[in-house]
Design an enzyme around this catalytic site. Structure first.
Site, PDB file in Angstrom:
ATOM      1  N   CYS A  49       0.825  -1.206   0.000  1.00 21.50           N
ATOM      2  CA  CYS A  49       0.000   0.000   0.000  1.00 21.50           C
ATOM      3  C   CYS A  49       0.858   1.255   0.000  1.00 21.50           C
ATOM      4  O   CYS A  49       0.374   2.340  -0.306  1.00 21.50           O
ATOM      5  CB  CYS A  49      -0.918  -0.008   1.209  1.00 21.50           C
ATOM      6  SG  CYS A  49      -1.662  -1.620   1.497  1.00 21.50           S
ATOM      7  N   PRO A 282     -10.094 -29.748   3.576  1.00 24.73           N
ATOM      8  CA  PRO A 282      -9.982 -29.282   4.959  1.00 24.73           C
ATOM      9  C   PRO A 282      -8.554 -29.121   5.456  1.00 24.73           C
ATOM     10  O   PRO A 282      -8.335 -28.445   6.471  1.00 24.73           O
ATOM     11  CB  PRO A 282     -10.735 -30.345   5.772  1.00 24.73           C
ATOM     12  CG  PRO A 282     -10.969 -31.488   4.862  1.00 24.73           C
ATOM     13  CD  PRO A 282     -10.847 -31.008   3.459  1.00 24.73           C
ATOM     14  N   TYR A 434     -17.119  15.241  21.067  1.00 26.78           N
ATOM     15  CA  TYR A 434     -17.226  16.612  20.590  1.00 26.78           C
ATOM     16  C   TYR A 434     -16.451  17.602  21.449  1.00 26.78           C
ATOM     17  O   TYR A 434     -16.724  17.782  22.632  1.00 26.78           O
ATOM     18  CB  TYR A 434     -18.691  17.057  20.517  1.00 26.78           C
ATOM     19  CG  TYR A 434     -18.842  18.554  20.371  1.00 26.78           C
ATOM     20  CD1 TYR A 434     -18.127  19.242  19.393  1.00 26.78           C
ATOM     21  CD2 TYR A 434     -19.669  19.276  21.216  1.00 26.78           C
ATOM     22  CE1 TYR A 434     -18.226  20.618  19.279  1.00 26.78           C
ATOM     23  CE2 TYR A 434     -19.783  20.659  21.094  1.00 26.78           C
ATOM     24  CZ  TYR A 434     -19.053  21.321  20.134  1.00 26.78           C
ATOM     25  OH  TYR A 434     -19.136  22.674  20.015  1.00 26.78           O
TER      26      TYR A 434
END
Ligand SMILES: Cc1cc2nc3c(=O)[nH]c(=O)nc-3n(C[C@H](O)[C@H](O)[C@H](O)COP(=O)(O)OP(=O)(O)OC[C@H]3O[C@@H](n4cnc5c(N)ncnc54)[C@H](O)[C@@H]3O)c2cc1C
Ligand SMILES: Cc1cc2nc3c(=O)[nH]c(=O)nc-3n(C[C@H](O)[C@H](O)[C@H](O)COP(=O)(O)OP(=O)(O)OC[C@H]3O[C@@H](n4cnc5c(N)ncnc54)[C@H](O)[C@@H]3O)c2cc1C
Ligand SMILES: CC(C)(COP(=O)(O)OP(=O)(O)OC[C@H]1O[C@@H](n2cnc3c(N)ncnc32)[C@H](O)[C@@H]1OP(=O)(O)O)[C@@H](O)C(=O)NCCC(=O)NCCS
Ligand SMILES: CC(C)(COP(=O)(O)OP(=O)(O)OC[C@H]1O[C@@H](n2cnc3c(N)ncnc32)[C@H](O)[C@@H]1OP(=O)(O)O)[C@@H](O)C(=O)NCCC(=O)NCCS
Lengths: 560, 560
Positions: A49, A282, A434
């Site tokens: 990335c 599996p 806030y």
């Protein structure tokens, strides 16, 4: 500790995100396991990335991208890491894989008790004329990065083909490195995964930085230009002449090995797994870009080639191998993704409107605008949020956010809300942090909740475009200076500033539909409430003109 | 519209956050209602939360704090706003209130169909000797702000008493304005609502900015100092001599009016309301700092004097008055709060460890450290997160976050998770937005989930301090240069860098408990896994030394 059993042999194919994470978790769960990590390329555990940012120069230190090396993985995790080694075959009956050394072609076999496939994906290279031109690059690993970086140095003009997340990052980084850039996208808007209106701000930002956008046009072929450069010939007939081009058209799962071993694959070639990352065999697990998982919203099979899911899936595969009782099933993917280009960010979580439409699912949508924190505190930046929900129960189906700050925060809140099964009523009640530098007493997420509830309850009926029908009265409730500076596309719109609407509503025809319009969709909602209670049949343009055709329209005239 | 009934008379007491929000919502729901907003002070609808920033100069424009004025509320919302007018009595039987004009003392009565009480709260002023000194300020409204701002201009040294959210903001802003600042707090740490370890970074930041911290010492009295300044005498006997002081000791609900009217109050004087904000009189609603609501986590009554809840409660009161069928009950409060001081932010949502302990509730806790975005991308800043959950079901009870960036995002995600009833297993699976500028493939919220699950499942046992008992082996797994630069408080700690632990574990005594320690709590976890599987009884210091005594300890030695 008593006499130990034979160590469990775990072999992992692919050593980057899913593979390295599986190996690391396996080691923490089992010190005695024999863990072998096999990687075809020269590097393991690198930060894909981050690759664009090294090319553009934002990341200066190449070594920072090599999160781990074979030596560090040996030291920290006691892993047997084999780079430049490909797994070429799986013998499921014998439980062994064939390894081939990339350098000398020598092969050997390696037995496993559990095999984890994390082969990832490869960039798409459509079979177009000229596709093998040496000036056409894809970006997936450090080698690709080095090649593109070298080409960039000599180039004046670069073309990026595909305006998805990686394409946008590349375009930004080439510009950051001082190159002229053309960005070509087949869809009529950048970020094709997002709904068109939510990409306006990003397109505006690209143009402000002089990136040439070619939208709604696909690549058709590549050839030599008359001046010796590369000619990218588009479906429209247009040619973009450039020094080199990067293909950023998406990826396809790298699953030839799994297919050859007869593992069950999905329709587009992804390995099918259960919620514990077990394939149809599996003893074999798979994780990362190569697999298909459940979509969290619909439960349908889906593939999300992103780093977060890859890391967690790899970890889960190890978990299920070593502590099957405690391991928790994979919850599914939301496809949460984000990109930053210069000052603008955009992203999504869950489903978009276009995806819901294509799937024929019932939904409702609203768009709201606000600042990323209290408007009275310096530095408030605009933010836009589109919310989609399921009418029958109010559950959130998806959200898109774009703006100049705080985009990631709202996406993360909404991703969490979707995973928690929250409804629009819950969003209206979220108690977010806030203080003036961080948010507003009513955060934009609350506003989206309010607006969705208002819509569901019939207090307002949103429309997402300005109708052409001249019989419909378009009422622009902005202050006249704003109307003059940012006119509506409909010249016959009636301007009644909201403060005058109660007294001037008589100027409107009660027998004709009204659509109220403002910059953000807030005052137009206030206006719609006033007019509805005066007996008008009224709709409000959700998201305002900012969402639909003027992404930087101010809400108020500038202070004198 | 047919013949209208008599307009509903809605009278609202208090015109700031809860009151103005109730009025605004009421108007949008009912154009015909007669809505009267009565405010004792000269201003309505102002941004209390911004007051400190005007004093410090970060907000330059005083008008920005007056979000609305009586005139704008008339124009936009057709409200009858009466400032400088106090409601002095409620006649519940007659459904009328007595108004008194602050300027001339004249009174009148006003009838209501529905009354909404939003009187807020008042700063605590303990009855100490000297408390009426004119150099002692509190901050609640624009008038207070103007007085403090004026005093600031002439002052060289300011004392802030109380290191809660507002006290910290004030201390920062006085420093920002170039003043010398002393901050006095009765508790042994700043931000008394938070657990002590989560406030270390904040204390460090205050000291780095030369704010004098006086912790664990309370104010006893005020007097004139010998030099004519103000002497703040502390319980310890110490005196802080200063130009003026600001009391930031919290608030008490302003409910004398409600009490006199015989409305039911809680034990600390808050108005009791149901989940639709109805008081014990069904014609009277109440909202904001004056009321007691349900705590979201425990369901117990609780008061959270914050702007977000106040706004939403006011809105809900109006909703229930005008559309009782559609209104949704208040979900309860989490107490989500945040503060930024210079470069450090800190906050909480839900319950803290100290609160859980005091309530005798069962819980588990872990602390994790990470960067706010991918470490390889420039600008990554440290972040610390403490997570508390309920052992019986894994539900998240609370979280605290501190750091230099991204604190608000994680708090919001965790607040959303708590409201969604998510568990630690869900946190481990959250699919948050990841691109290098925004986060990590495994975000710190995921890491907290992983770590909590690891703890619950017995993969690791955290301890939150370094034991004194010399019989316990403290194993410091950091690189030696870091150990030298940032030594542990226990001199007999054994330094075995993690990379050597597998080969050197023989140096440790298997019969004695081991506590592993590193900077962040991550490598110590890795070490604990290695040692546990070698048969040791081992604990890992959760959060590392960064959380407990050295908030800026680096995780790695600096690059050479
Ligand atoms: C430029 C770029 C930017 C990106 N940006 C973001 C972003 O911002 N956010 C985000 O979430 N995601 C981003 N991604 C996506 C993310 O990197 C991937 O989702 C993630 O790397 C997938 O991990 P994986 O382990 O499944 O596959 P990979 O990382 O592709 O690793 C698979 C490895 O397996 C090896 N391999 C394959 N077959 C064999 C074999 N037979 N034998 C041996 N080895 C084999 C391959 O060589 C490869 O190295 C980006 C990707 C790129 C390329
Ligand atoms: C400096 C400061 C910083 C803050 N920072 C934050 C923050 O960052 N985040 C946050 O969430 N919260 C913050 N708050 C808290 C937030 O401001 C309050 O929670 C919110 O204002 C409460 O709203 P309210 O309407 O209940 O009360 P108030 O805002 O106090 O309004 C009540 C009003 O009612 C009036 N009144 C009272 N009695 C009568 C009467 N009898 N007649 C007429 N009028 C009357 C009062 O004069 C007052 O103006 C801060 C508060 C202050 C003071
Ligand atoms: C100024 C004040 C009266 C505004 O009240 P308000 O109009 O309800 O609040 P806002 O301006 O935030 O607008 C919110 C309304 O607009 C709607 N809205 C906001 N953005 C919207 C958008 N883009 N599209 C559609 N609707 C939108 C919301 O749904 C809400 O309407 P509703 O309640 O009918 O659902 C009140 O908030 C106030 O006094 N604030 C200052 C005091 C204060 O809060 N202090 C404490 C914190 S500092
Ligand atoms: C490098 C790599 C192998 C590391 O794997 P890893 O050790 O699992 O990952 P991390 O370094 O993030 O550490 C996570 C582990 O530390 C634990 N941890 C992290 N911080 C902690 C803290 N403060 N306290 C306690 N434990 C902590 C986590 O719980 C987790 O352990 P677990 O899985 O046993 O629960 C792998 O992530 C990788 O290769 N990454 C690069 C490639 C990549 O991801 N590319 C795509 C995106 S760019």
């Amino acid at each position: 500790m008593s006499a130990s059993p034979a160590p469990l042999r775990i072999v992992i194919v692919g050593g980057v995100a899913a593979g390295a994470s599986a190996a690391a978790r396996a080691r923490r769960l089992d010190e005695s396991a024999a863990i072998t990590l096999i990687e075809r390329g020269p590097d393991v555990s690198f930060a894909n990335c981050g690759l664009p940012y090294f090319i553009g120069g934002e990341i200066g230190d190449r070594a920072a991208l090599a999160v781990q090396t074979p030596a560090s993985l040996k030291q920290l995790l006691n892993l047997d890491v084999r780079t430049s080694t490909a797994v070429t075959a799986i013998d499921r009956a014998a439980r062994q894989v064939t390894l081939q050394h990339v350098t000398d072609g020598a092969t050997e076999t390696l037995a496993y008790d559990k095999l984890i496939l994390a082969p990832g994906a490869q960039p798409l290279r459509p079979p177009l004329p000229g596709i093998d031109d040496a000036r056409l690059f894809s970006l997936r690993n450090l080698g690709d990065m080095d090649r593109i970086k070298a080409a960039t140095t000599a180039a004046a003009h670069v073309t990026v083909i595909g305006a998805g997340f990686i394409g946008l990052e590349m375009a930004e980084q080439f510009r950051h490195a001082g190159k002229d850039v053309t960005l070509v996208e087949l869809q009529p808007h950048v970020l094709p995964l997002l709904d068109p209106a939510m990409t306006r701000l990003m397109e505006d930002e690209l143009r402000r930085h002089d990136i040439e956008l070619v939208l709604g046009d696909g690549i058709a072929s590549f050839a030599d230009a008359a001046d010796g450069r590369l000619a990218c010939q588009l479906a429209s007939g247009r040619t973009v002449t450039t020094d080199f081009a990067v293909l950023a058209l998406g990826v396809r799962p790298d699953t030839a090995l799994a297919a050859a071993a007869g593992l069950e694959l999905g329709p587009r070639g992804h390995i099918k797994v259960d919620t514990f990352m077990r394939t149809s065999d599996p003893a074999i697990y798979a994780a990362g870009d190569a697999i298909e998982v459940e979509d969290f919203v619909s439960g349908d099979p889906c593939a999300v080639p992103l780093g977060g899911p890859a890391n967690r899936q790899g970890r889960l595969a190890a978990d299920h191998i070593l502590r099957p009782v405690e391991a928790k099933p994979f919850a599914g993917v939301l496809g949460t993704a984000i990109v930053r280009v210069f000052d603008v960010s955009a992203g999504l979580t869950g489903w978009t409107e276009q995806r819901l439409q294509r799937a024929g699912r019932d939904y409702r949508a609203v768009t709201v605008n606000d600042n990323h924190h209290a408007a009275y505190y310096p530095g408030a930046k605009p933010l836009q949020l589109k919310l989609l929900w399921e009418p029958v129960n109010g559950r959130i189906l998806g959200a898109q956010v774009t703006g100049l700050a705080g985009v990631d925060k709202r996406l993360d809140v909404l991703a969490t809300a979707i995973m928690g099964g929250l409804t629009i009523d819950d969003l209206a009640q979220l108690e977010l942090a806030y203080a003036p530098p961080f948010g507003s007493a009513k955060d934009i997420v609350n506003l989206a909740g309010f607006t969705a509830v208002n819509t569901r309850d019939g207090l307002v009926t949103p429309v997402d475009h300005i109708p052409d029908d001249p019989a419909i009265q378009v009422v622009d409730v902005r202050p006249p200076p704003l109307v003059a500076a940012h006119p509506l596309p409909r010249a016959d719109a009636i301007n009644i500033p909201f403060g005058q609407l109660r007294s001037r509503a008589g100027e409107l025809d009660t027998t004709r539909l009204v659509v109220t319009v403002c910059a953000l969709g807030k005052t137009s909602y206030f206006a719609a409430r006033v007019l509805a209670q005066k007996g008008f049949d009224v709709r409000s343009l959700t998201g305002g003109i900012r969402a639909h055709f003027d992404p930087r329209t101010p809400a108020k005239p500038p202070a004198p």
